[in-house]
Design a protein around this motif. Structure first.
Motif, short mmCIF file in Angstrom:
data_model
loop_
_atom_site.label_atom_id
_atom_site.label_comp_id
_atom_site.label_asym_id
_atom_site.label_seq_id
_atom_site.Cartn_x
_atom_site.Cartn_y
_atom_site.Cartn_z
N GLU A 10 0.85 -1.19 0.00
CA GLU A 10 0.00 0.00 0.00
C GLU A 10 0.88 1.24 0.00
O GLU A 10 1.81 1.36 0.77
N PHE A 11 0.61 2.16 -0.90
CA PHE A 11 1.37 3.40 -0.96
C PHE A 11 0.47 4.55 -0.54
O PHE A 11 -0.72 4.55 -0.82
N ASP A 12 1.06 5.52 0.11
CA ASP A 12 0.33 6.75 0.38
C ASP A 12 0.70 7.72 -0.72
O ASP A 12 1.85 7.83 -1.11
N THR A 13 -0.27 8.41 -1.18
CA THR A 13 0.01 9.32 -2.28
C THR A 13 -0.52 10.71 -1.97
O THR A 13 -1.65 10.86 -1.55
N VAL A 14 0.33 11.69 -2.20
CA VAL A 14 -0.09 13.07 -1.95
C VAL A 14 -0.22 13.78 -3.28
O VAL A 14 0.68 13.70 -4.11
N PHE A 15 -1.36 14.39 -3.49
CA PHE A 15 -1.53 15.17 -4.69
C PHE A 15 -1.48 16.65 -4.32
O PHE A 15 -2.25 17.11 -3.49
N SER A 16 -0.53 17.34 -4.91
CA SER A 16 -0.42 18.76 -4.63
C SER A 16 -1.41 19.49 -5.53
O SER A 16 -2.11 18.87 -6.33
N CYS A 57 -1.79 0.02 -6.96
CA CYS A 57 -1.56 -0.08 -5.51
C CYS A 57 -0.12 -0.45 -5.18
O CYS A 57 0.39 -0.07 -4.12
N GLY A 58 0.53 -1.20 -6.04
CA GLY A 58 1.88 -1.66 -5.74
C GLY A 58 2.95 -0.91 -6.48
O GLY A 58 4.12 -0.99 -6.13
N GLY A 59 2.56 -0.19 -7.54
CA GLY A 59 3.52 0.64 -8.26
C GLY A 59 4.31 -0.09 -9.34
O GLY A 59 5.06 0.52 -10.08
N THR A 60 4.14 -1.42 -9.44
CA THR A 60 4.93 -2.16 -10.43
C THR A 60 4.00 -3.07 -11.24
O THR A 60 2.83 -3.25 -10.89
N PHE A 61 4.58 -3.68 -12.29
CA PHE A 61 3.82 -4.65 -13.08
C PHE A 61 3.98 -6.01 -12.42
O PHE A 61 5.09 -6.46 -12.16
N LEU A 62 2.88 -6.66 -12.15
CA LEU A 62 2.91 -7.97 -11.50
C LEU A 62 3.19 -9.03 -12.56
O LEU A 62 2.38 -9.24 -13.46
N LYS A 63 4.35 -9.67 -12.41
CA LYS A 63 4.69 -10.71 -13.40
C LYS A 63 4.02 -12.02 -13.00
O LYS A 63 3.91 -12.33 -11.83
N ASN A 64 3.59 -12.77 -13.96
CA ASN A 64 2.98 -14.09 -13.76
C ASN A 64 1.82 -14.10 -12.75
O ASN A 64 1.85 -14.86 -11.79
N VAL A 71 -12.08 -12.89 -5.00
CA VAL A 71 -11.69 -11.48 -5.06
C VAL A 71 -10.36 -11.28 -4.34
O VAL A 71 -10.06 -12.00 -3.38
N ASP A 72 -9.56 -10.36 -4.83
CA ASP A 72 -8.36 -9.93 -4.11
C ASP A 72 -8.60 -8.47 -3.70
O ASP A 72 -9.19 -7.71 -4.47
N PHE A 73 -8.17 -8.14 -2.51
CA PHE A 73 -8.35 -6.76 -2.04
C PHE A 73 -7.02 -6.02 -2.06
O PHE A 73 -6.01 -6.55 -1.61
N ARG A 74 -7.07 -4.83 -2.59
CA ARG A 74 -5.89 -3.97 -2.51
C ARG A 74 -6.38 -2.59 -2.08
O ARG A 74 -7.55 -2.26 -2.27
N GLU A 75 -5.49 -1.80 -1.53
CA GLU A 75 -5.93 -0.44 -1.19
C GLU A 75 -4.79 0.55 -1.30
O GLU A 75 -3.61 0.18 -1.26
N ASP A 192 -2.47 5.68 -12.76
CA ASP A 192 -2.78 6.48 -11.56
C ASP A 192 -3.89 7.49 -11.86
O ASP A 192 -4.82 7.67 -11.06
N ALA A 193 -3.78 8.11 -13.03
CA ALA A 193 -4.75 9.16 -13.38
C ALA A 193 -6.17 8.60 -13.50
O ALA A 193 -7.15 9.27 -13.17
N ILE A 194 -6.27 7.34 -13.96
CA ILE A 194 -7.60 6.72 -14.10
C ILE A 194 -8.26 6.60 -12.72
O ILE A 194 -9.42 6.99 -12.51
N PHE A 195 -7.50 6.07 -11.76
CA PHE A 195 -8.06 5.92 -10.41
C PHE A 195 -8.26 7.29 -9.75
O PHE A 195 -9.21 7.49 -8.99
N LEU A 196 -7.38 8.22 -10.08
CA LEU A 196 -7.51 9.56 -9.52
C LEU A 196 -8.78 10.25 -10.02
O LEU A 196 -9.47 10.95 -9.26
#
Ligand SMILES: Nc1nc2c(ncn2[C@@H]2O[C@H](COP(=O)(O)OP(=O)(O)OP(=O)(O)O)[C@@H](O)[C@H]2O)c(=O)[nH]1
Ligand SMILES: [Mg+2]
Length: 234
Positions: A10-16, A57-64, A71-75, A192-196
């Motif tokens: 989980e990452f915290d993200t600040v939008f200025s 949520c993780g910032g990277t491409f999930l390989k395999n 359901v999987d939960f991410r936040e 990110d912009a899509i979720f934003l």
């Protein structure tokens, strides 16, 4: 495989003010009452729902990735204009056999819906109206924001769904359409912009309060048990 909430994922993200994006793992939101929004990600199997949500949520491409069961939960917690908002993302299973016992839970108290197709798979695009219908059948209100996402844009020479065709369908439902790639690192900010976009729309909506978080967490645990039971063939 059910509840994914590992430290570091989980990452915290600040939008200025100018919306430039800054990832930080140092923000302390412990004492801040975050508003929580439930977003479900729906679409055929293999379109990249897990990779998209993991990218966000993780910032990277999930390989395999493996096919999602139940359901999987991410936040991810965002700070938008000084307000703390938690997006609780339900990455649903595309395969019927892995979703049948869960469908009611997907749609309950949902705040936004993301319909995903694969731009290299016409059948996955042609399924979108069925997913939209399923969503409506489960009494998701008309004011709940819905968007369409065409994934795997990096596979340019394999494209089967022209952007113009997708735009026509999106327009017919009055949904915003985004095309992107969970894989291409250059598209990371676009994901990110899509979720934003959704987060900003939800900011003015009624939140799921913190009080409800514990109820919701116990539901997740219950769902996990239900999934395990459903996966057991004996
Ligand atoms: N080239 C490319 N491959 C992708 C992209 N996103 C996902 N994939 C691949 O597509 C396959 C399916 O990805 P998943 O994220 O597991 O698909 P899903 O929609 O979650 O599938 P279910 O869990 O079965 O519903 C995997 O092999 C991924 O590596 C993308 O943007 N570009
Ligand atoms: Mg998946």
């Amino acid at each position: 495989m059910a509840i994914e909430n590992k430290p570091g994922v989980e990452f915290d993200t600040v939008f200025s003010r100018n919306d430039s994006l800054e990832l930080s793992s140092h923000h302390d939101y412990e004492n801040v009452q975050a508003r929580i929004f439930k977003i479900i990600v729906i679409g055929d199997s293999n379109v990249g729902k897990t990779c998209l949500t993991y990218r966000f949520c993780g910032g990277t491409f999930l390989k395999n990735p493996e096919a999602t069961i139940g359901v999987d939960f991410r936040e991810r917690t965002l700070e938008l204009d000084g307000e703390c908002i938690k997006l609780q993302i339900w990455d649903t299973a595309g395969q019927e056999r892995f979703r049948k016992s869960m469908v009611e839970h997907y749609y309950r108290s949902v705040h936004a819906v993301i319909f995903v197709y694969d731009v290299t798979s016409l059948p996955s695009f042609e399924s979108i109206p069925e997913w939209i219908e399923e969503c409506s059948r489960h009494s998701v209100g008309p004011l709940v924001p819905r968007i369409m996402v065409g994934n795997k844009c990096d596979l340019r020479d394999r494209r089967e769904v022209p952007a113009s065709t997708a735009q026509c369908l999106a327009d017919s439902y009055n949904f915003p359409l985004f095309e992107t790639s969970a894989k291409d690192p250059a598209e990371k900010e676009h994901v990110d912009a899509i979720f934003l976009t959704i987060a900003y729309r939800l900011k003015s909506h009624k939140p799921l309060r913190l009080k409800q978080l514990s109820e919701s967490s116990s539901r997740h645990l219950w769902n996990q048990r239900e999934q395990e039971a459903a996966a057991c063939q004996c």
